[in-house]
Design a protein around this motif. Structure first.
Motif, PDB file in Angstrom:
ATOM      1  N   SER A  12      -5.405  -8.685   3.137  1.00  0.00           N
ATOM      2  CA  SER A  12      -6.627  -7.867   3.217  1.00  0.00           C
ATOM      3  C   SER A  12      -6.544  -6.927   4.410  1.00  0.00           C
ATOM      4  CB  SER A  12      -7.854  -8.780   3.318  1.00  0.00           C
ATOM      5  OG  SER A  12      -7.934  -9.616   2.206  1.00  0.00           O
ATOM      6  N   TRP A  13      -5.488  -6.130   4.443  1.00  0.00           N
ATOM      7  CA  TRP A  13      -5.212  -5.329   5.624  1.00  0.00           C
ATOM      8  C   TRP A  13      -6.089  -4.099   5.764  1.00  0.00           C
ATOM      9  CZ3 TRP A  13      -0.126  -6.780   3.338  1.00  0.00           C
ATOM     10  CH2 TRP A  13       0.306  -7.991   3.876  1.00  0.00           C
ATOM     11  N   GLN A  14      -6.794  -3.705   4.702  1.00  0.00           N
ATOM     12  CA  GLN A  14      -7.727  -2.585   4.824  1.00  0.00           C
ATOM     13  C   GLN A  14      -9.089  -3.073   5.330  1.00  0.00           C
ATOM     14  OE1 GLN A  14      -5.842  -3.114   2.088  1.00  0.00           O
ATOM     15  NE2 GLN A  14      -4.474  -1.370   2.109  1.00  0.00           N
ATOM     16  N   LEU A  15      -9.285  -4.377   5.331  1.00  0.00           N
ATOM     17  CA  LEU A  15     -10.539  -4.958   5.822  1.00  0.00           C
ATOM     18  C   LEU A  15     -10.431  -5.213   7.329  1.00  0.00           C
ATOM     19  CD1 LEU A  15     -11.233  -7.592   3.006  1.00  0.00           C
ATOM     20  CD2 LEU A  15     -12.158  -5.273   3.221  1.00  0.00           C
ATOM     21  N   PRO A  16     -11.563  -5.218   8.019  1.00  0.00           N
ATOM     22  CA  PRO A  16     -11.521  -5.483   9.466  1.00  0.00           C
ATOM     23  C   PRO A  16     -10.898  -6.834   9.819  1.00  0.00           C
ATOM     24  CG  PRO A  16     -13.690  -4.666   8.817  1.00  0.00           C
ATOM     25  CD  PRO A  16     -12.919  -4.906   7.548  1.00  0.00           C
ATOM     26  N   CYS A  17     -11.065  -7.840   8.947  1.00  0.00           N
ATOM     27  CA  CYS A  17     -10.555  -9.184   9.245  1.00  0.00           C
ATOM     28  C   CYS A  17      -9.034  -9.277   9.160  1.00  0.00           C
ATOM     29  CB  CYS A  17     -11.178 -10.203   8.287  1.00  0.00           C
ATOM     30  SG  CYS A  17     -10.690  -9.954   6.550  1.00  0.00           S
ATOM     31  N   VAL A  64      -0.641 -13.946  10.931  1.00  0.00           N
ATOM     32  CA  VAL A  64      -1.186 -12.599  11.100  1.00  0.00           C
ATOM     33  C   VAL A  64      -0.015 -11.627  11.217  1.00  0.00           C
ATOM     34  CG1 VAL A  64      -2.560 -11.120  12.613  1.00  0.00           C
ATOM     35  CG2 VAL A  64      -3.245 -13.503  12.236  1.00  0.00           C
ATOM     36  N   PHE A  65      -0.102 -10.516  10.499  1.00  0.00           N
ATOM     37  CA  PHE A  65       0.943  -9.494  10.561  1.00  0.00           C
ATOM     38  C   PHE A  65       0.591  -8.456  11.623  1.00  0.00           C
ATOM     39  CE2 PHE A  65       3.465  -9.351   6.335  1.00  0.00           C
ATOM     40  CZ  PHE A  65       3.643 -10.717   6.370  1.00  0.00           C
ATOM     41  N   SER A  66       1.619  -7.903  12.249  1.00  0.00           N
ATOM     42  CA  SER A  66       1.415  -6.807  13.197  1.00  0.00           C
ATOM     43  C   SER A  66       1.131  -5.531  12.405  1.00  0.00           C
ATOM     44  CB  SER A  66       2.671  -6.611  14.058  1.00  0.00           C
ATOM     45  OG  SER A  66       3.718  -6.075  13.248  1.00  0.00           O
ATOM     46  N   GLU A  67       0.632  -4.509  13.092  1.00  0.00           N
ATOM     47  CA  GLU A  67       0.359  -3.219  12.432  1.00  0.00           C
ATOM     48  C   GLU A  67       1.635  -2.644  11.817  1.00  0.00           C
ATOM     49  OE1 GLU A  67      -2.547  -1.734  11.739  1.00  0.00           O
ATOM     50  OE2 GLU A  67      -3.563  -3.445  12.650  1.00  0.00           O
ATOM     51  N   ASP A  68       2.775  -2.785  12.506  1.00  0.00           N
ATOM     52  CA  ASP A  68       4.047  -2.288  11.965  1.00  0.00           C
ATOM     53  C   ASP A  68       4.442  -3.049  10.698  1.00  0.00           C
ATOM     54  OD1 ASP A  68       4.309  -0.362  13.931  1.00  0.00           O
ATOM     55  OD2 ASP A  68       5.626  -1.579  15.198  1.00  0.00           O
ATOM     56  N   GLU A  69       4.244  -4.370  10.695  1.00  0.00           N
ATOM     57  CA  GLU A  69       4.565  -5.160   9.502  1.00  0.00           C
ATOM     58  C   GLU A  69       3.655  -4.785   8.327  1.00  0.00           C
ATOM     59  OE1 GLU A  69       6.212  -9.443  10.926  1.00  0.00           O
ATOM     60  OE2 GLU A  69       4.166  -8.933  11.577  1.00  0.00           O
ATOM     61  N   GLU A 127       4.809  -1.524   6.918  1.00  0.00           N
ATOM     62  CA  GLU A 127       6.048  -1.740   6.158  1.00  0.00           C
ATOM     63  C   GLU A 127       5.752  -2.346   4.776  1.00  0.00           C
ATOM     64  OE1 GLU A 127       9.717  -4.756   6.747  1.00  0.00           O
ATOM     65  OE2 GLU A 127       9.301  -3.462   8.479  1.00  0.00           O
ATOM     66  N   VAL A 128       4.866  -3.326   4.730  1.00  0.00           N
ATOM     67  CA  VAL A 128       4.506  -3.965   3.457  1.00  0.00           C
ATOM     68  C   VAL A 128       3.813  -2.969   2.540  1.00  0.00           C
ATOM     69  CG1 VAL A 128       3.031  -5.712   2.376  1.00  0.00           C
ATOM     70  CG2 VAL A 128       4.415  -6.317   4.354  1.00  0.00           C
ATOM     71  N   LEU A 129       2.881  -2.186   3.079  1.00  0.00           N
ATOM     72  CA  LEU A 129       2.168  -1.206   2.265  1.00  0.00           C
ATOM     73  C   LEU A 129       3.112  -0.140   1.718  1.00  0.00           C
ATOM     74  CD1 LEU A 129      -1.122  -0.785   4.340  1.00  0.00           C
ATOM     75  CD2 LEU A 129      -0.817  -2.039   2.188  1.00  0.00           C
ATOM     76  N   GLU A 130       4.069   0.285   2.527  1.00  0.00           N
ATOM     77  CA  GLU A 130       5.059   1.263   2.057  1.00  0.00           C
ATOM     78  C   GLU A 130       5.944   0.662   0.966  1.00  0.00           C
ATOM     79  OE1 GLU A 130       7.038   2.467   5.667  1.00  0.00           O
ATOM     80  OE2 GLU A 130       5.414   3.868   6.203  1.00  0.00           O
ATOM     81  N   ARG A 131       6.360  -0.586   1.156  1.00  0.00           N
ATOM     82  CA  ARG A 131       7.183  -1.255   0.138  1.00  0.00           C
ATOM     83  C   ARG A 131       6.393  -1.433  -1.158  1.00  0.00           C
ATOM     84  NH1 ARG A 131       8.468  -6.174   2.413  1.00  0.00           N
ATOM     85  NH2 ARG A 131       6.755  -7.116   1.291  1.00  0.00           N
ATOM     86  N   ASP A 132       5.120  -1.814  -1.054  1.00  0.00           N
ATOM     87  CA  ASP A 132       4.280  -1.970  -2.248  1.00  0.00           C
ATOM     88  C   ASP A 132       4.139  -0.648  -2.995  1.00  0.00           C
ATOM     89  OD1 ASP A 132       3.959  -4.640  -1.638  1.00  0.00           O
ATOM     90  OD2 ASP A 132       1.869  -4.452  -0.982  1.00  0.00           O
ATOM     91  N   ALA A 133       3.943   0.439  -2.252  1.00  0.00           N
ATOM     92  CA  ALA A 133       3.808   1.762  -2.885  1.00  0.00           C
ATOM     93  C   ALA A 133       5.109   2.147  -3.587  1.00  0.00           C
ATOM     94  CB  ALA A 133       3.429   2.810  -1.840  1.00  0.00           C
TER      95      ALA A 133
END
Length: 135
Positions: free
Chosen positions: A70-75, A91-96, A99-105
């Motif tokens: 749920s990385w687009q959510l504040p939590c 918890v993932f870092s902002e860089d991780e 990276e995940v969002l780019e891979r998903d796209a």
């Protein structure tokens, strides 16, 4: 309150107001929806599609894969739903996350590009078959 499990409820359409601790599954609309397991109250919708999430049902127990990020959510919650249990991930870092969002796209783009290429091949083969039958 943080959830440790989600009870599946199979519905035609997802209700407007979701209850905590429930995973609403609509096979008709190919979605699974729930309130974020961290307890923040935000709605999480997972499209059940090959390039998105996959739902497995075994003896009334449901699992969703891949994980819910749920990385687009504040939590920024990150967890798995495995046999009705919420299994928390680290918890993932902002860089991780990036990276995940780019891979998903990229995976989504590749999936639809492959489908389009397969459709084009089928169309060509159908034309060839029709041409050969009329010879």
């Amino acid at each position: 309150m943080r959830q440790t499990s989600l009870v599946p409820e199979f519905v035609v359409t997802v209700p407007e107001k979701l209850e905590p601790g429930k995973l609403y599954v609509s096979t008709r609309f190919r979605t699974a929806s729930h309130l974020c397991a961290c307890g923040c109250g935000n709605k999480v919708v997972t499209p059940l599609k090959p390039a998105k999430w996959h739902l497995t049902v075994e003896n009334g127990l449901v699992s969703l894969s891949p994980s819910i990020g749920s990385w687009q959510l504040p939590c920024k919650s990150h967890y798995w739903i495995t046999k009705n249990k919420v299994v928390w991930s680290r918890v993932f870092s902002e860089d991780e996350i990036k990276e995940v969002l780019e891979r998903d796209a990229k995976d989504l783009h590749d999936y639809y590009a492959d489908r389009q290429a397969s459709r084009a091949k089928r169309k060509i083969l159908a034309r060839l078959w029709a041409w050969l039958r009329h010879k």
